[in-house]
Scaffold this motif. Structure first.
Motif, PDB file in Angstrom:
ATOM      1  N   CYS A  58     117.344 163.582  32.715  1.00 18.89           N
ATOM      2  CA  CYS A  58     116.539 162.750  31.829  1.00 18.89           C
ATOM      3  C   CYS A  58     115.211 163.424  31.473  1.00 18.89           C
ATOM      4  N   ALA A  59     114.864 163.376  30.197  1.00 23.93           N
ATOM      5  CA  ALA A  59     113.623 164.001  29.729  1.00 23.93           C
ATOM      6  C   ALA A  59     112.394 163.388  30.381  1.00 23.93           C
ATOM      7  N   TRP A  60     112.451 162.085  30.713  1.00 23.19           N
ATOM      8  CA  TRP A  60     111.282 161.445  31.325  1.00 23.19           C
ATOM      9  C   TRP A  60     110.994 162.032  32.701  1.00 23.19           C
ATOM     10  N   ILE A  61     112.041 162.257  33.503  1.00 18.80           N
ATOM     11  CA  ILE A  61     111.856 162.836  34.840  1.00 18.80           C
ATOM     12  C   ILE A  61     111.235 164.228  34.715  1.00 18.80           C
ATOM     13  N   LYS A  62     111.764 165.025  33.793  1.00 16.47           N
ATOM     14  CA  LYS A  62     111.218 166.372  33.592  1.00 16.47           C
ATOM     15  C   LYS A  62     109.795 166.307  33.043  1.00 16.47           C
ATOM     16  N   GLY A  63     109.551 165.334  32.172  1.00 17.69           N
ATOM     17  CA  GLY A  63     108.209 165.187  31.615  1.00 17.69           C
ATOM     18  C   GLY A  63     107.192 164.791  32.667  1.00 17.69           C
ATOM     19  N   ILE A  64     107.574 163.868  33.548  1.00 19.39           N
ATOM     20  CA  ILE A  64     106.682 163.449  34.631  1.00 19.39           C
ATOM     21  C   ILE A  64     106.335 164.640  35.520  1.00 19.39           C
ATOM     22  N   TYR A  65     107.355 165.435  35.857  1.00 18.19           N
ATOM     23  CA  TYR A  65     107.130 166.627  36.675  1.00 18.19           C
ATOM     24  C   TYR A  65     106.179 167.594  35.961  1.00 18.19           C
ATOM     25  N   GLY A  66     106.427 167.800  34.667  1.00 21.73           N
ATOM     26  CA  GLY A  66     105.565 168.697  33.902  1.00 21.73           C
ATOM     27  C   GLY A  66     104.123 168.228  33.851  1.00 21.73           C
ATOM     28  N   VAL A  67     103.924 166.911  33.707  1.00 19.06           N
ATOM     29  CA  VAL A  67     102.571 166.352  33.694  1.00 19.06           C
ATOM     30  C   VAL A  67     101.864 166.622  35.015  1.00 19.06           C
ATOM     31  N   CYS A  68     102.571 166.426  36.124  1.00 20.49           N
ATOM     32  CA  CYS A  68     101.969 166.636  37.448  1.00 20.49           C
ATOM     33  C   CYS A  68     101.464 168.068  37.593  1.00 20.49           C
ATOM     34  N   LEU A  69     102.263 169.027  37.119  1.00 21.04           N
ATOM     35  CA  LEU A  69     101.845 170.424  37.208  1.00 21.04           C
ATOM     36  C   LEU A  69     100.732 170.738  36.211  1.00 21.04           C
ATOM     37  N   ASP A  70     100.893 170.247  34.998  1.00 20.00           N
ATOM     38  CA  ASP A  70      99.945 170.575  33.920  1.00 20.00           C
ATOM     39  C   ASP A  70      98.568 169.966  34.166  1.00 20.00           C
ATOM     40  N   LYS A  71      98.543 168.744  34.687  1.00 20.86           N
ATOM     41  CA  LYS A  71      97.278 168.033  34.880  1.00 20.86           C
ATOM     42  C   LYS A  71      96.721 168.177  36.297  1.00 20.86           C
ATOM     43  N   GLY A  72      97.434 168.878  37.159  1.00 17.85           N
ATOM     44  CA  GLY A  72      96.953 169.056  38.519  1.00 17.85           C
ATOM     45  C   GLY A  72      96.929 167.766  39.318  1.00 17.85           C
ATOM     46  N   ILE A  73      97.921 166.908  39.104  1.00 17.37           N
ATOM     47  CA  ILE A  73      98.003 165.651  39.847  1.00 17.37           C
ATOM     48  C   ILE A  73      98.301 165.969  41.315  1.00 17.37           C
ATOM     49  N   SER A  74      97.511 165.423  42.216  1.00 17.20           N
ATOM     50  CA  SER A  74      97.684 165.757  43.635  1.00 17.20           C
ATOM     51  C   SER A  74      98.387 164.661  44.434  1.00 17.20           C
ATOM     52  N   GLU A  75      98.423 163.433  43.908  1.00 14.92           N
ATOM     53  CA  GLU A  75      99.079 162.327  44.601  1.00 14.92           C
ATOM     54  C   GLU A  75      99.868 161.493  43.594  1.00 14.92           C
ATOM     55  N   VAL A  76     101.043 161.048  43.996  1.00  9.56           N
ATOM     56  CA  VAL A  76     101.904 160.275  43.101  1.00  9.56           C
ATOM     57  C   VAL A  76     102.584 159.159  43.890  1.00  9.56           C
ATOM     58  N   ILE A  77     102.564 157.945  43.318  1.00 10.25           N
ATOM     59  CA  ILE A  77     103.380 156.850  43.829  1.00 10.25           C
ATOM     60  C   ILE A  77     104.742 156.948  43.151  1.00 10.25           C
ATOM     61  N   CYS A  78     105.790 157.179  43.929  1.00  8.08           N
ATOM     62  CA  CYS A  78     107.145 157.311  43.391  1.00  8.08           C
ATOM     63  C   CYS A  78     107.928 156.041  43.685  1.00  8.08           C
ATOM     64  N   VAL A  79     108.360 155.358  42.639  1.00  4.74           N
ATOM     65  CA  VAL A  79     109.164 154.147  42.808  1.00  4.74           C
ATOM     66  C   VAL A  79     110.615 154.578  42.996  1.00  4.74           C
ATOM     67  N   THR A  80     111.092 154.481  44.215  1.00  4.39           N
ATOM     68  CA  THR A  80     112.415 154.994  44.565  1.00  4.39           C
ATOM     69  C   THR A  80     113.489 153.917  44.592  1.00  4.39           C
ATOM     70  N   SER A  81     113.092 152.671  44.351  1.00  2.00           N
ATOM     71  CA  SER A  81     114.064 151.582  44.226  1.00  2.00           C
ATOM     72  C   SER A  81     113.539 150.581  43.202  1.00  2.00           C
ATOM     73  N   GLY A  82     114.325 150.331  42.159  1.00  2.00           N
ATOM     74  CA  GLY A  82     113.904 149.400  41.127  1.00  2.00           C
ATOM     75  C   GLY A  82     113.516 150.068  39.835  1.00  2.00           C
ATOM     76  N   ASP A  83     113.720 151.388  39.753  1.00  2.00           N
ATOM     77  CA  ASP A  83     113.400 152.081  38.506  1.00  2.00           C
ATOM     78  C   ASP A  83     114.468 153.128  38.218  1.00  2.00           C
ATOM     79  N   CYS A  84     114.154 154.392  38.456  1.00  4.18           N
ATOM     80  CA  CYS A  84     115.031 155.495  38.071  1.00  4.18           C
ATOM     81  C   CYS A  84     115.744 156.061  39.297  1.00  4.18           C
ATOM     82  N   SER A  85     117.043 156.289  39.159  1.00  4.97           N
ATOM     83  CA  SER A  85     117.824 156.811  40.278  1.00  4.97           C
ATOM     84  C   SER A  85     117.488 158.262  40.604  1.00  4.97           C
ATOM     85  N   ASN A  86     116.801 158.957  39.691  1.00  3.07           N
ATOM     86  CA  ASN A  86     116.434 160.351  39.922  1.00  3.07           C
ATOM     87  C   ASN A  86     115.092 160.521  40.633  1.00  3.07           C
ATOM     88  N   THR A  87     114.357 159.429  40.805  1.00  3.42           N
ATOM     89  CA  THR A  87     112.995 159.556  41.323  1.00  3.42           C
ATOM     90  C   THR A  87     112.957 160.052  42.764  1.00  3.42           C
TER      91      THR A  87
END
Length: 339
Positions: A58-87
């Motif tokens: 999914c492009a959204w999963i790849k986009g989220i990953y790209g944002v984290c690298l591009d913007k230097g995000i150091s912490e992320v809340i990952c919703v692992t149940s109730g959203d995307c099965s790839n999270t």
């Protein structure tokens, strides 16, 4: 926060109880909104593919990953149940890259006690309490009420465009990381919208179901150019917590997106009638497990439906435009027969 302090940002992969994040001293960043609003989102996808993400992901999963690298995000809340099965796997790759990830799970059913337990677990992990988060719920209430007012002007008074409705509702996931500015800017828009000439009553009234699309900025104006307007943005509206609740646990119990389709359907059916909907566009993201829900929507909803799929194109292609035009022509003919 003191004037000389910088915000402590934390990324979110979908709508989460941001009141808990705010009470812990964080400023939430919705990584989806950052990705899709980037001037060149393709480059963010390429960052992920360069690091090994498959093309059929999914492009959204790849986009989220790209944002984290591009913007230097150091912490992320990952919703692992109730959203995307790839999270879950996204979380593991982010950990591999040295990014701190914190899991959050919505329960499988919207049970207030179970929701409260999930929220309490997240609050404990972040060093805060539900009592402190509850105070933030009250602080955010005026901004949410303005979003609900905008939605009302869209479907009841026909003074707000489908894209405006989409944008401000979807932005309520993190209030653009500045709820004070969000509230002020939305109030300005409402002051203008109140005095607008309403859209013509002859146009088609559409519901948009499913996750926000990759070509939202193009889709809504294109529909309006062809005599139709979205007056119900289902998931975007849910991000604004339209049913409120007596407390934070009840608010996220009434929030339908993370839970089984039957709970979404109850809300959708009510809104289809209330907003006098003529037809439905169901957007599905390529390679997303939620696309299977299209089977249920078609079986359970009484109105004509067009299923529109997107991935990483970001623009409507001619085939999609032709399908939209044919769908609208069919709805217009049907509406004319019923006059």
């Amino acid at each position: 926060m003191k004037n000389n302090e910088h915000p402590k940002y934390i990324g979110i992969t979908t709508t989460v109880p941001i009141e808990i994040l705010l009470s812990a001293g964080y400023s939430p960043l919705d990584l989806n909104n950052i990705f899709v609003s980037d001037t060149n989102p393709d480059r963010l996808i390429r960052l992920a593919e360069k690091d090994g993400f498959p093309l059929n992901c999914c492009a959204w999963i790849k986009g989220i990953y790209g944002v984290c690298l591009d913007k230097g995000i150091s912490e992320v809340i990952c919703v692992t149940s109730g959203d995307c099965s790839n999270t879950q796997m996204l979380r593991e790759v982010l950990n591999l890259k040295g990014i701190c990830t914190i899991p959050f799970d919505f329960p499988t059913e919207p049970n207030p006690a179970e929701v409260k337990a999930s929220l309490s677990k997240l609050a404990l992990r972040l060093g805060t309490t539900l009592e402190a988060a509850e105070e933030w719920r009250k602080t955010l209430s005026p901004a949410r009420e303005l979003a609900h007012r905008l939605d009302y002007l869209c479907y009841a008074e026909n003074k707000v465009s489908g894209f405006e409705d989409h944008y401000w509702l979807v932005s309520s996931s993190d209030f653009n990381s500045d709820y004070v500015k969000y509230q002020a800017d939305l109030q300005k828009l409402l002051n203008t919208a109140e005095n607008r000439t309403p859209y013509p009553p002859t146009e088609l009234r559409l519901a948009y179901l499913g996750v926000p699309s990759v070509f939202g900025q193009e889709l809504y104006p294109y529909l309006e150019q062809n005599g139709a307007r979205v007056v119900f943005n289902e998931i975007q509206r849910q991000f604004s917590l339209p049913k409120g609740g007596a407390d934070i646990s009840r608010s996220y119990t009434a929030y339908t997106y993370p839970y089984p389709m039957e709970y979404r359907l109850r809300d959708i059916r009510t809104q289809l009638t209330k907003r006098r909907i003529d037809g439905i566009i169901h957007y599905v993201q390529a390679f997303c497990h939620r696309a299977i829900g299209d089977i249920i929507l078609r079986q359970k909803l009484p109105l004509p439906m067009l299923t529109l799929e997107g991935n990483a194109d970001f623009h409507l292609n001619q085939h999609q435009k032709t399908r939209l035009e044919a769908f609208l022509d069919m709805l217009k003919a049907k509406k004319q027969i019923n006059l």
